[in-house]
Design a protein around this motif. Structure first.
Motif, short mmCIF file in Angstrom:
data_model
loop_
_atom_site.label_atom_id
_atom_site.label_comp_id
_atom_site.label_asym_id
_atom_site.label_seq_id
_atom_site.Cartn_x
_atom_site.Cartn_y
_atom_site.Cartn_z
N TYR A 96 0.84 -1.21 0.00
CA TYR A 96 0.00 0.00 0.00
C TYR A 96 0.87 1.25 0.00
O TYR A 96 0.62 2.20 -0.76
N LEU A 97 1.88 1.26 0.84
CA LEU A 97 2.74 2.45 0.95
C LEU A 97 3.54 2.70 -0.33
O LEU A 97 3.93 3.84 -0.60
N ASN A 98 3.76 1.66 -1.12
CA ASN A 98 4.46 1.81 -2.40
C ASN A 98 3.53 2.20 -3.54
O ASN A 98 4.00 2.48 -4.65
N ASN A 99 2.23 2.21 -3.29
CA ASN A 99 1.24 2.53 -4.31
C ASN A 99 0.96 4.04 -4.27
O ASN A 99 0.29 4.53 -3.36
N ALA A 100 1.46 4.76 -5.25
CA ALA A 100 1.36 6.23 -5.26
C ALA A 100 -0.09 6.71 -5.22
O ALA A 100 -0.39 7.71 -4.54
N ASP A 101 -0.98 6.03 -5.92
CA ASP A 101 -2.39 6.43 -5.91
C ASP A 101 -3.00 6.26 -4.51
O ASP A 101 -3.73 7.12 -4.03
N TRP A 102 -2.69 5.13 -3.88
CA TRP A 102 -3.22 4.89 -2.53
C TRP A 102 -2.70 5.95 -1.57
O TRP A 102 -3.47 6.50 -0.77
N VAL A 103 -1.42 6.25 -1.65
CA VAL A 103 -0.82 7.26 -0.77
C VAL A 103 -1.45 8.63 -1.02
O VAL A 103 -1.80 9.35 -0.07
N LYS A 104 -1.65 8.97 -2.27
CA LYS A 104 -2.25 10.28 -2.61
C LYS A 104 -3.68 10.38 -2.05
O LYS A 104 -4.03 11.38 -1.41
N ARG A 105 -4.47 9.34 -2.26
CA ARG A 105 -5.86 9.36 -1.77
C ARG A 105 -5.92 9.33 -0.26
O ARG A 105 -6.71 10.05 0.35
N SER A 106 -5.08 8.51 0.35
CA SER A 106 -5.08 8.42 1.81
C SER A 106 -4.57 9.72 2.44
O SER A 106 -5.06 10.13 3.49
N SER A 107 -3.64 10.37 1.79
CA SER A 107 -3.15 11.67 2.27
C SER A 107 -4.25 12.71 2.20
O SER A 107 -4.40 13.54 3.12
N ALA A 108 -5.04 12.67 1.13
CA ALA A 108 -6.17 13.60 1.00
C ALA A 108 -7.17 13.39 2.13
O ALA A 108 -7.68 14.35 2.71
N VAL A 109 -7.44 12.13 2.45
CA VAL A 109 -8.35 11.83 3.56
C VAL A 109 -7.77 12.36 4.87
O VAL A 109 -8.49 12.94 5.68
N PHE A 110 -6.48 12.17 5.08
CA PHE A 110 -5.82 12.68 6.28
C PHE A 110 -6.09 14.18 6.43
O PHE A 110 -6.48 14.65 7.50
N HIS A 111 -5.88 14.92 5.35
CA HIS A 111 -6.04 16.37 5.42
C HIS A 111 -7.49 16.78 5.65
O HIS A 111 -7.76 17.78 6.34
N LEU A 112 -8.43 15.99 5.13
CA LEU A 112 -9.84 16.27 5.40
C LEU A 112 -10.20 15.93 6.84
O LEU A 112 -10.98 16.64 7.47
N LEU A 113 -9.63 14.85 7.36
CA LEU A 113 -9.92 14.45 8.74
C LEU A 113 -9.27 15.35 9.78
O LEU A 113 -9.70 15.38 10.93
N ASP A 114 -8.25 16.07 9.37
CA ASP A 114 -7.58 17.00 10.28
C ASP A 114 -8.49 18.23 10.45
O ASP A 114 -8.22 19.30 9.92
N ILE A 115 -9.56 18.02 11.19
CA ILE A 115 -10.62 19.02 11.30
C ILE A 115 -10.10 20.35 11.84
O ILE A 115 -10.47 21.41 11.38
N ASN A 116 -9.20 20.31 12.81
CA ASN A 116 -8.68 21.55 13.38
C ASN A 116 -7.44 22.07 12.65
O ASN A 116 -6.86 23.07 13.04
#
Length: 149
Positions: A9-29
């Protein structure tokens, strides 16, 4: 079926990109970290935005959220940066794949099912634009663009 590892998963650039986007959305504060508290804050905001959702559905969502975040290695009261979040999610995804192979219900399905039951406030089995907008607003997500024909 080949075993997919966390590193895959960590080597999959698409997965990392999408998961990073989710991280930034979940970072509510928007402090550069996520914690279980961010997920719980989202539920609290949703509860205020959708006051007709039953307490039993919200409790099921709360418990599913704790189970989901624990499966990703996220601990109540501890903040995780992007790298730590991605690692935890990758480990969880690999474990979820193994559960599916064994015929078990993945934690992710339980989590998303609990959210769906809360979001579908009219109980028709579908999520309308209005219902979707409530959950997005409760997480301080950007206003969704409406698709037009």
């Amino acid at each position: 079926m080949a075993t997919v590892t966390a590193q895959d998963y960590l080597n999959n650039a698409d997965w990392v990109k999408r998961s990073s986007a989710v991280f930034h959305l979940l970072d509510i504060n928007k402090n550069g970290y996520v914690s279980v508290d961010d997920w719980l804050l989202w539920i609290e905001n949703f509860k205020k935005a959708a006051p007709t959702v039953s307490g039993s559905k919200l409790e099921k969502l709360h418990l599913a959220t704790l189970k989901y975040t624990a499966a990703a290695g996220l601990t109540v009261g501890v903040e995780f940066n992007l790298e730590q979040y991605l690692h935890g999610m990758a480990v969880m995804c690999a474990a979820e794949n193994e559960k599916v192979k064994r015929g078990e219900v993945p934690v992710f399905n339980q989590y998303t099912g609990a959210w769906y039951d809360c979001i579908d406030t009219d109980g028709d089995g579908l999520v309308s634009e209005e219902e979707f907008a409530v959950v997005m607003k409760s997480a301080n997500f950007p206003e969704p663009a409406i698709c037009q024909d």
